[in-house]
Design a protein around this motif. Structure first.
Motif, PDB file in Angstrom:
ATOM      1  N   SER A 136       1.047  -1.286  -0.196  1.00 13.70           N
ATOM      2  CA  SER A 136      -0.198   0.018   0.107  1.00 13.70           C
ATOM      3  C   SER A 136       1.052   1.094   0.011  1.00 13.70           C
ATOM      4  CB  SER A 136      -0.979  -0.175   1.270  1.00 13.70           C
ATOM      5  OG  SER A 136      -1.720   1.094   1.212  1.00 13.70           O
ATOM      6  N   ALA A 137       0.772   2.310  -1.048  1.00 16.02           N
ATOM      7  CA  ALA A 137       1.499   3.333  -0.936  1.00 16.02           C
ATOM      8  C   ALA A 137       1.599   4.162   0.156  1.00 16.02           C
ATOM      9  CB  ALA A 137       1.162   4.180  -2.325  1.00 16.02           C
ATOM     10  N   ILE A 138       2.885   4.414   0.661  1.00 17.67           N
ATOM     11  CA  ILE A 138       3.280   5.374   1.705  1.00 17.67           C
ATOM     12  C   ILE A 138       3.698   6.493   1.367  1.00 17.67           C
ATOM     13  CG2 ILE A 138       4.302   5.709   4.095  1.00 17.67           C
ATOM     14  CD1 ILE A 138       4.373   2.418   4.041  1.00 17.67           C
ATOM     15  N   ALA A 139       3.184   7.851   1.668  1.00 19.95           N
ATOM     16  CA  ALA A 139       3.767   9.129   1.298  1.00 19.95           C
ATOM     17  C   ALA A 139       4.615   9.390   2.354  1.00 19.95           C
ATOM     18  CB  ALA A 139       2.619  10.018   1.009  1.00 19.95           C
ATOM     19  N   GLU A 140       5.750   9.807   1.829  1.00 22.26           N
ATOM     20  CA  GLU A 140       7.039  10.267   2.888  1.00 22.26           C
ATOM     21  C   GLU A 140       7.118   9.041   3.775  1.00 22.26           C
ATOM     22  OE1 GLU A 140       5.635  13.780   4.920  1.00 22.26           O
ATOM     23  OE2 GLU A 140       5.943  15.103   2.910  1.00 22.26           O
ATOM     24  N   ALA A 141       7.605   7.968   3.134  1.00 21.24           N
ATOM     25  CA  ALA A 141       7.694   6.572   3.903  1.00 21.24           C
ATOM     26  C   ALA A 141       9.087   6.654   4.621  1.00 21.24           C
ATOM     27  CB  ALA A 141       8.021   5.357   2.653  1.00 21.24           C
ATOM     28  N   GLU A 142      10.000   7.412   4.094  1.00 27.25           N
ATOM     29  CA  GLU A 142      11.169   7.473   5.087  1.00 27.25           C
ATOM     30  C   GLU A 142      10.873   8.181   6.318  1.00 27.25           C
ATOM     31  OE1 GLU A 142      15.816   9.420   5.292  1.00 27.25           O
ATOM     32  OE2 GLU A 142      14.594   9.535   3.305  1.00 27.25           O
ATOM     33  N   GLN A 143      10.158   9.099   6.302  1.00 28.79           N
ATOM     34  CA  GLN A 143       9.594   9.656   7.629  1.00 28.79           C
ATOM     35  C   GLN A 143       8.751   9.046   8.284  1.00 28.79           C
ATOM     36  OE1 GLN A 143       7.758  13.537   7.204  1.00 28.79           O
ATOM     37  NE2 GLN A 143       6.968  13.956   9.145  1.00 28.79           N
ATOM     38  N   PHE A 144       7.895   8.213   7.880  1.00 35.75           N
ATOM     39  CA  PHE A 144       6.926   7.142   8.293  1.00 35.75           C
ATOM     40  C   PHE A 144       7.829   6.254   9.088  1.00 35.75           C
ATOM     41  CE2 PHE A 144       4.913   3.323   8.512  1.00 35.75           C
ATOM     42  CZ  PHE A 144       3.601   3.361   8.990  1.00 35.75           C
ATOM     43  N   ALA A 145       9.091   5.630   8.520  1.00 35.14           N
ATOM     44  CA  ALA A 145       9.760   4.699   9.089  1.00 35.14           C
ATOM     45  C   ALA A 145      10.317   5.219  10.502  1.00 35.14           C
ATOM     46  CB  ALA A 145      11.014   4.045   8.321  1.00 35.14           C
ATOM     47  N   ALA A 146      10.661   6.427  10.574  1.00 36.68           N
ATOM     48  CA  ALA A 146      11.459   6.769  11.665  1.00 36.68           C
ATOM     49  C   ALA A 146      10.240   7.022  12.736  1.00 36.68           C
ATOM     50  CB  ALA A 146      11.886   8.447  11.605  1.00 36.68           C
ATOM     51  N   GLN A 147       9.079   7.602  12.126  1.00 35.68           N
ATOM     52  CA  GLN A 147       7.903   7.375  13.496  1.00 35.68           C
ATOM     53  C   GLN A 147       7.465   6.316  14.105  1.00 35.68           C
ATOM     54  OE1 GLN A 147       5.148   9.864  10.977  1.00 35.68           O
ATOM     55  NE2 GLN A 147       5.985  11.718  11.671  1.00 35.68           N
ATOM     56  N   HIS A 148       7.370   5.248  12.972  1.00 41.12           N
ATOM     57  CA  HIS A 148       7.053   3.878  13.205  1.00 41.12           C
ATOM     58  C   HIS A 148       8.117   3.360  14.283  1.00 41.12           C
ATOM     59  CE1 HIS A 148       4.008   0.955  12.434  1.00 41.12           C
ATOM     60  NE2 HIS A 148       5.031   0.010  12.061  1.00 41.12           N
ATOM     61  N   LEU A 149       9.356   3.472  14.171  1.00 42.75           N
ATOM     62  CA  LEU A 149      10.248   3.007  14.937  1.00 42.75           C
ATOM     63  C   LEU A 149       9.665   3.492  16.428  1.00 42.75           C
ATOM     64  CD1 LEU A 149      12.691   1.265  16.039  1.00 42.75           C
ATOM     65  CD2 LEU A 149      14.028   3.523  15.342  1.00 42.75           C
ATOM     66  N   LYS A 150       9.563   4.954  16.690  1.00 37.71           N
ATOM     67  CA  LYS A 150       9.148   5.275  17.944  1.00 37.71           C
ATOM     68  C   LYS A 150       7.876   4.597  18.592  1.00 37.71           C
ATOM     69  CE  LYS A 150      11.257   9.772  17.134  1.00 37.71           C
ATOM     70  NZ  LYS A 150      11.278  11.220  17.043  1.00 37.71           N
ATOM     71  N   PHE A 151       7.037   4.381  17.521  1.00 37.68           N
ATOM     72  CA  PHE A 151       5.738   3.663  17.887  1.00 37.68           C
ATOM     73  C   PHE A 151       5.965   2.312  18.490  1.00 37.68           C
ATOM     74  CE2 PHE A 151       2.180   1.135  16.801  1.00 37.68           C
ATOM     75  CZ  PHE A 151       1.226   1.733  17.587  1.00 37.68           C
ATOM     76  N   CYS A 152       6.620   1.821  17.875  1.00 39.04           N
ATOM     77  CA  CYS A 152       7.000   0.446  18.280  1.00 39.04           C
ATOM     78  C   CYS A 152       7.669   0.084  19.562  1.00 39.04           C
ATOM     79  CB  CYS A 152       8.006  -0.265  17.101  1.00 39.04           C
ATOM     80  SG  CYS A 152       6.934  -0.666  15.502  1.00 39.04           S
ATOM     81  N   LYS A 153       8.739   1.090  19.886  1.00 41.99           N
ATOM     82  CA  LYS A 153       9.564   1.075  21.015  1.00 41.99           C
ATOM     83  C   LYS A 153       8.592   1.628  22.278  1.00 41.99           C
ATOM     84  CE  LYS A 153      13.756   2.340  20.827  1.00 41.99           C
ATOM     85  NZ  LYS A 153      15.050   2.960  20.786  1.00 41.99           N
ATOM     86  N   SER A 154       7.534   2.311  21.937  1.00 40.81           N
ATOM     87  CA  SER A 154       6.683   2.772  22.859  1.00 40.81           C
ATOM     88  C   SER A 154       5.904   1.542  23.323  1.00 40.81           C
ATOM     89  CB  SER A 154       5.902   3.705  22.282  1.00 40.81           C
ATOM     90  OG  SER A 154       4.578   3.408  21.520  1.00 40.81           O
ATOM     91  N   LEU A 155       5.624   0.671  22.620  1.00 38.45           N
ATOM     92  CA  LEU A 155       4.890  -0.604  23.106  1.00 38.45           C
ATOM     93  C   LEU A 155       5.685  -1.790  23.568  1.00 38.45           C
ATOM     94  CD1 LEU A 155       2.377  -0.793  20.035  1.00 38.45           C
ATOM     95  CD2 LEU A 155       1.841  -0.129  22.412  1.00 38.45           C
ATOM     96  N   ASN A 156       7.112  -1.359  23.559  1.00 38.86           N
ATOM     97  CA  ASN A 156       8.303  -2.394  23.973  1.00 38.86           C
ATOM     98  C   ASN A 156       8.232  -3.800  23.406  1.00 38.86           C
ATOM     99  OD1 ASN A 156       9.211  -1.213  26.389  1.00 38.86           O
ATOM    100  ND2 ASN A 156       7.462  -1.441  27.332  1.00 38.86           N
ATOM    101  N   LEU A 157       8.037  -3.362  21.694  1.00 35.47           N
ATOM    102  CA  LEU A 157       8.080  -4.546  20.898  1.00 35.47           C
ATOM    103  C   LEU A 157       9.701  -4.712  20.341  1.00 35.47           C
ATOM    104  CD1 LEU A 157       5.099  -3.454  18.489  1.00 35.47           C
ATOM    105  CD2 LEU A 157       5.189  -5.743  20.192  1.00 35.47           C
TER     106      LEU A 157
END
Length: 318
Positions: free
Chosen positions: A13-34
């Motif tokens: 599924s197309a992701i606009a500004e995927a590089e920025q999304f990746a950085a944000q997604h890392l923070k989200f995953c770490k907030s869940l202790n994944l």
């Protein structure tokens, strides 16, 4: 009851500004202790993550709440231990490296092979007018594969396009493609259609889903997975071991990485040869000055950044 879960998933599924999304997604995953490994590209997501059932549910709920990823299917394994040590999110050009980046030719959101549910695949796979095609790499299908499947001599999935001509003899057959979780088949089946194969299918959810929903019948050996488990059982109906030790030829289900980090070859190794060869694929690797200490597992921690940008073609490497 097992303490943790491991999730395997992908979504084109197309992701606009995927590089920025990746950085944000890392923070989200770490907030869940994944912990785990996720690849983010302009074309979508590809991940394997591990955590508590509560954390995994929160992650799945968040993914499904995003309309871009609402169709994502998760393969869920209950596990005794976390399947990773750290959380990594990487931005890359593709979520599975194929070299097929022209959306006019290959676009899994538009055209792929017909999806077969595991029970449908099980019924079709033994027909005379069918060819079952493994689109995974050598080290994967050496460890385990479907009975009578056609395998290709490829080191990486990016080599698959170069093997299309070898499959021309099967153009009058129904082609049933399969891989670990389904992601490679999306592009492999699309390429086969582009190259003139007319009756192409793919195992929906891959080997992992087939094991869960069809008992894994006729999948011989174990399934290679890209986490600390390395190999998982699939077949609860008629299991067997097909992989053989690189050194002595004895059947063995154990897959390791060579203890020489500059080699790091993945190969099958029996218990006796493992200790005798110190986890190495050759005598040269035994003598290598950087050889890692073999502890019997053959799995070594990779030292890398949690978030890595892979340069686009033409971009300077920092």
């Amino acid at each position: 009851m097992k303490k943790f879960q491991t999730l395997l998933y992908y979504c084109y599924s197309a992701i606009a500004e995927a590089e920025q999304f990746a950085a944000q997604h890392l923070k989200f995953c770490k907030s869940l202790n994944l912990v785990g490994r996720i690849i983010v590209a302009d074309e979508g997501l590809n991940g394997t993550i591990s955590g508590t059932p509560e954390a995994c549910k929160a992650y799945m709920d968040a993914i499904h709440a995003d309309e871009r990823f609402a169709k994502t299917e998760f393969k869920i394994d209950n596990v005794d231990e976390l399947s990773f040590l750290k959380m990594h999110v990487r931005y890359k050009s593709e979520i599975v490296h194929s070299g097929l980046r022209d959306p006019r030719i290959i676009n899994p959101e538009v055209k792929t092979g017909k999806h077969l549910e595991p029970t449908e695949f099980m019924v079709m796979k033994d027909r005379d007018d069918v060819v079952v095609l493994d689109v995974r790499s050598n080290y994967e299908h050496h460890l385990g594969r479907f009975k009578n499947a056609v395998t290709l001599d490829i080191e990486n999935f990016r080599d698959f396009p170069s093997k299309i001509n070898e499959l021309a003899q099967y153009k009058d057959k129904k082609i049933l493609t399969y891989c670990t979780g389904g992601i490679k088949c999306e592009k492999a089946s699309a390429l086969l259609l582009h190259e003139g194969f007319t009756d192409v299918y793919q195992l929906h959810g891959g080997i992992i889903k087939y094991g869960k929903e069809a008992g894994g019948k006729d999948f011989e050996g174990k399934c290679y997975v890209f986490d600390n488990r390395v190999a998982v059982d699939v077949n609860a109906v008629n299991p067997t071991v097909v992989s053989t030790c690189k050194h002595c030829g004895q059947t063995s289900p154990k897959m390791v990485n060579c203890a020489n980090p500059e080699c790091n070859e993945q190969f099958t190794l029996c218990e006796d040869c493992g200790w005798e060869m110190m986890g190495c694929c050759s005598n040269e690797c035994i003598d290598h000055p950087r050889r890692r200490v073999y502890d019997g597992s053959g799995y070594y921690i990779k030292l890398s950044q949690e978030y890595v940008k892979v340069p686009r073609i033409g971009e300077p490497v920092e």
